[in-house]
Design a protein around this motif. Structure first.
Motif, short mmCIF file in Angstrom:
data_model
loop_
_atom_site.label_atom_id
_atom_site.label_comp_id
_atom_site.label_asym_id
_atom_site.label_seq_id
_atom_site.Cartn_x
_atom_site.Cartn_y
_atom_site.Cartn_z
N GLN A 1 3.55 -2.30 -98.77
CA GLN A 1 4.80 -1.81 -99.35
C GLN A 1 5.89 -2.88 -99.37
O GLN A 1 6.72 -2.93 -100.28
CB GLN A 1 5.31 -0.60 -98.55
CG GLN A 1 4.37 0.58 -98.53
CD GLN A 1 5.01 1.78 -97.85
OE1 GLN A 1 5.92 2.41 -98.40
NE2 GLN A 1 4.56 2.08 -96.64
N ALA A 2 5.90 -3.73 -98.34
CA ALA A 2 6.92 -4.78 -98.22
C ALA A 2 6.43 -6.07 -98.87
O ALA A 2 5.24 -6.23 -99.16
CB ALA A 2 7.25 -5.01 -96.75
N TRP A 3 7.35 -7.00 -99.11
CA TRP A 3 6.98 -8.30 -99.67
C TRP A 3 7.97 -9.35 -99.20
O TRP A 3 9.06 -9.04 -98.74
CB TRP A 3 6.90 -8.26 -101.19
CG TRP A 3 8.23 -8.27 -101.91
CD1 TRP A 3 8.88 -9.36 -102.42
CD2 TRP A 3 9.07 -7.14 -102.18
NE1 TRP A 3 10.06 -8.99 -103.00
CE2 TRP A 3 10.21 -7.63 -102.88
CE3 TRP A 3 8.98 -5.77 -101.91
CZ2 TRP A 3 11.24 -6.79 -103.29
CZ3 TRP A 3 10.02 -4.94 -102.32
CH2 TRP A 3 11.12 -5.45 -103.01
N MET A 4 7.57 -10.62 -99.35
CA MET A 4 8.40 -11.74 -98.91
C MET A 4 9.11 -12.37 -100.11
O MET A 4 8.45 -12.80 -101.06
CB MET A 4 7.56 -12.80 -98.20
CG MET A 4 6.77 -12.31 -97.00
SD MET A 4 7.81 -11.69 -95.65
CE MET A 4 8.73 -13.18 -95.21
N GLN A 5 10.44 -12.42 -100.06
CA GLN A 5 11.22 -13.06 -101.13
C GLN A 5 12.66 -13.21 -100.68
O GLN A 5 13.25 -12.26 -100.15
CB GLN A 5 11.18 -12.22 -102.42
CG GLN A 5 11.92 -12.85 -103.59
CD GLN A 5 12.04 -11.91 -104.78
OE1 GLN A 5 11.66 -10.73 -104.72
NE2 GLN A 5 12.59 -12.42 -105.88
N GLU B 1 15.01 -24.41 -101.54
CA GLU B 1 14.41 -25.58 -102.18
C GLU B 1 12.90 -25.62 -102.01
O GLU B 1 12.20 -26.34 -102.74
CB GLU B 1 15.04 -26.86 -101.61
CG GLU B 1 16.53 -26.99 -101.92
CD GLU B 1 17.12 -28.28 -101.38
OE1 GLU B 1 16.36 -29.06 -100.77
OE2 GLU B 1 18.33 -28.50 -101.57
N THR B 2 12.36 -24.92 -101.03
CA THR B 2 10.92 -24.92 -100.79
C THR B 2 10.38 -23.49 -100.95
O THR B 2 11.13 -22.52 -100.93
CB THR B 2 10.59 -25.42 -99.38
OG1 THR B 2 11.11 -24.47 -98.42
CG2 THR B 2 11.21 -26.78 -99.12
N GLU B 3 9.06 -23.38 -101.08
CA GLU B 3 8.43 -22.06 -101.18
C GLU B 3 8.70 -21.25 -99.92
O GLU B 3 8.91 -20.04 -99.97
CB GLU B 3 6.93 -22.21 -101.40
CG GLU B 3 6.18 -20.90 -101.56
CD GLU B 3 6.62 -20.10 -102.79
OE1 GLU B 3 6.34 -18.89 -102.83
OE2 GLU B 3 7.24 -20.70 -103.71
N GLU B 4 8.70 -21.92 -98.78
CA GLU B 4 8.98 -21.25 -97.51
C GLU B 4 10.38 -20.65 -97.50
O GLU B 4 10.60 -19.52 -97.05
CB GLU B 4 8.81 -22.23 -96.35
CG GLU B 4 8.70 -21.55 -95.00
CD GLU B 4 8.39 -22.52 -93.88
OE1 GLU B 4 7.67 -22.14 -92.96
OE2 GLU B 4 8.88 -23.68 -93.94
N GLU B 5 11.36 -21.40 -98.04
CA GLU B 5 12.73 -20.90 -98.10
C GLU B 5 12.85 -19.77 -99.12
O GLU B 5 13.58 -18.81 -98.91
CB GLU B 5 13.69 -22.04 -98.48
CG GLU B 5 13.85 -23.11 -97.41
CD GLU B 5 14.74 -22.67 -96.28
OE1 GLU B 5 15.43 -21.63 -96.42
OE2 GLU B 5 14.78 -23.36 -95.25
N ARG B 6 12.12 -19.89 -100.23
CA ARG B 6 12.21 -18.88 -101.28
C ARG B 6 11.53 -17.57 -100.89
O ARG B 6 11.71 -16.55 -101.55
CB ARG B 6 11.62 -19.42 -102.58
CG ARG B 6 12.48 -20.52 -103.23
CD ARG B 6 11.98 -20.87 -104.61
NE ARG B 6 10.73 -21.62 -104.57
CZ ARG B 6 10.66 -22.95 -104.48
NH1 ARG B 6 11.77 -23.67 -104.43
NH2 ARG B 6 9.49 -23.57 -104.45
N THR B 7 10.76 -17.62 -99.80
CA THR B 7 10.09 -16.41 -99.31
C THR B 7 10.47 -16.15 -97.85
O THR B 7 9.65 -15.72 -97.04
CB THR B 7 8.56 -16.54 -99.44
OG1 THR B 7 8.12 -17.70 -98.73
CG2 THR B 7 8.14 -16.65 -100.90
N ALA B 8 11.72 -16.38 -97.54
CA ALA B 8 12.16 -16.33 -96.13
C ALA B 8 12.45 -14.91 -95.64
O ALA B 8 12.50 -14.69 -94.43
CB ALA B 8 13.42 -17.20 -95.95
#
Length: 446
Positions: free
Chosen positions: A176-180, A187-194
């Motif tokens: 149900q949940a997601w990372m974004q 600037e990084t994928e990790e930051e964009r999915t924090a």
């Protein structure tokens, strides 16, 4: 130079003050009552322990006043910012840290300095001699609070500060949940999915608000009043201000797309932010609460994705004490009636980890300079540091003085710039450029 600087309190402000003074060559004694004397909110005896959120907020030093304060502290070799950078976690455009290693490192760095020692006992009076900084924070002990009240002759001011709950990551339903991060910021994928996002339909949101309003809350003792700081309102208080308040605040659904249902727009979204480097803990963003523990678990498990949530820590509420600093402190944060004593941190009426540490940085440098017989110019008002210290020591209206986060409203206008929202980007950049130059000039005095 034989005079020592005594610092009472080993939180953000006290730790930063000790670091700055010690690096100027002054002998420092940190008086920290923990773990011998415990508080409601602290979990360890470490210096620099983060009690509420694990975030230092925005790290944008060109368009955000908090980010500018980060920049100024880094420029001054700040302990708190340097250590935060070492233990940074993905958080979009914010600076969030792994809280336990952060505090452990702050403690280790201070213990490693040869001219710093730590005394673990409670200080209950305001000394008549010696150089002292009181950085006891919002949880100033009752005995010391009474001593401050006796000395200042003013009724102690207080508001209530609430703590957000922390959830174990493996108990969250990721179907149900997601990372974004909101608007995919970073600037990084990790930051964009924090951030972890839990969506709500309109019916789920309405049921959640109903449960929130009906839940058992912490009762106040006789004579206490709930004067909350607007930057840290319990979610129940926000809900009481209107059913849509949360949906336009911490639960706003904008800038997010649910990959499970990409064509369906959520009515509201609860965000959780990673709380440690392992990613095993997440705190519920903006969900400070004064609900009783049993009610919290029931209400928060109504959030889609958190139906089976397991909590590492539930929320709480505590009294937060601060001085009427505009009437009590001079421009160097000295108590007017006892100028051998300075105050720093949240007890002075600044709000937030960053602001607290910043005032500790100033108090440590100013006290060390006085001990060393060095005269300094006033902290420049055009810097973020100067805007804050000016506000708490005279710029604010004493009759309505309340804790304040750093913000561009505290800065003097820059001539010739357009006002309003359209001119905001250029205006903020002008503020930060001017502040950086002023702060670097002031640091040349050391």
């Amino acid at each position: 130079m034989t005079q020592e600087l005594h610092i009472v309190g080993g939180g953000m402000a006290g730790s930063e003050a000790a670091w700055q003074a010690a690096h100027m060559g002054v002998n420092v004694v940190i008086h920290e009552m923990r773990p011998k004397v415990e508080t409601f909110a602290h979990q360890t005896g470490n210096l620099g322990e983060m009690v509420c959120s694990n975030s230092f907020r925005s790290d944008d030093d060109e368009q955000n006043a908090v980010g500018l304060l980060h920049w100024e502290m880094r420029a001054a070799n700040g302990l708190i910012m340097t250590t935060a950078d070492e233990h940074r976690l993905p958080a979009g455009g914010a600076l969030a840290v792994d809280r336990d290693p952060f505090a452990e490192t702050v403690t280790a760095k201070l213990k490693a300095l040869p001219n710093v020692r730590i005394s673990y006992e409670e200080v209950t009076d305001l000394p008549a001699d010696g150089q002292w900084i009181f950085a006891t924070g919002p949880l100033t002990s009752p005995a010391l609070g009474e001593a401050i009240q006796r000395e200042t002759g003013a009724e102690r001011l207080a508001f209530f500060d609430a703590i957000a709950p922390i959830v174990y990551a493996d108990s969250i339903d990721m179907s149900q949940a997601w990372m974004q991060s909101r608007y995919d910021k970073g600037e990084t994928e990790e930051e964009r999915t924090a951030y972890l996002n839990c969506p709500m339909t309109k019916d789920q949101y309405e049921a959640f608000i109903d449960a929130l309003l009906a839940a058992d809350k912490t009762e106040f003792h006789e004579g206490e009043t709930a004067g909350y700081f607007d930057g840290c309102l319990p979610i129940e208080v926000m809900a009481e201000r209107g059913r849509e308040t949360l949906r336009h605040g911490p639960m706003k659904p904008v800038g997010l797309t649910n990959p499970h249902k990409p064509d369906e727009k959520a009515w509201a979204v609860v965000q959780l932010r990673r709380d440690n480097a392992l990613g095993t803990l997440f705190n519920i963003v903006g969900f400070q609460t004064k609900m009783k523990y049993g009610a919290q678990a029931d209400v928060f498990r109504m959030i889609p994705g958190l139906e089976n949530a397991s909590f590492a820590r539930l929320g709480g509420i505590h009294r937060n004490t601060f001085l009427n600093s505009p009437t009590l402190l001079d421009h160097e944060m000295r108590l007017r009636s006892k100028p051998n004593i300075r105050f720093a941190g949240q007890v002075t009426g600044v709000e937030g980890y960053v602001e607290s540490a910043a005032m500790g940085l100033l108090a440590g440098r100013l006290a060390a300079a006085e001990i060393l017989g060095k005269e300094l110019p006033h902290v420049p008002q055009d810097s973020a540091m100067g805007a804050l210290i000016h506000h708490i020591t005279g710029g604010a209206e004493a009759k309505t003085f309340q804790p304040m986060n750093v913000n561009f409203g505290l800065f003097r206008p820059v001539d010739g710039l357009k006002g309003g929202r359209r001119g905001r980007k250029d205006r903020y950049k002008a503020y930060t450029d001017r502040a950086k130059a002023a702060w670097q000039d002031w640091l040349q005095n050391f």
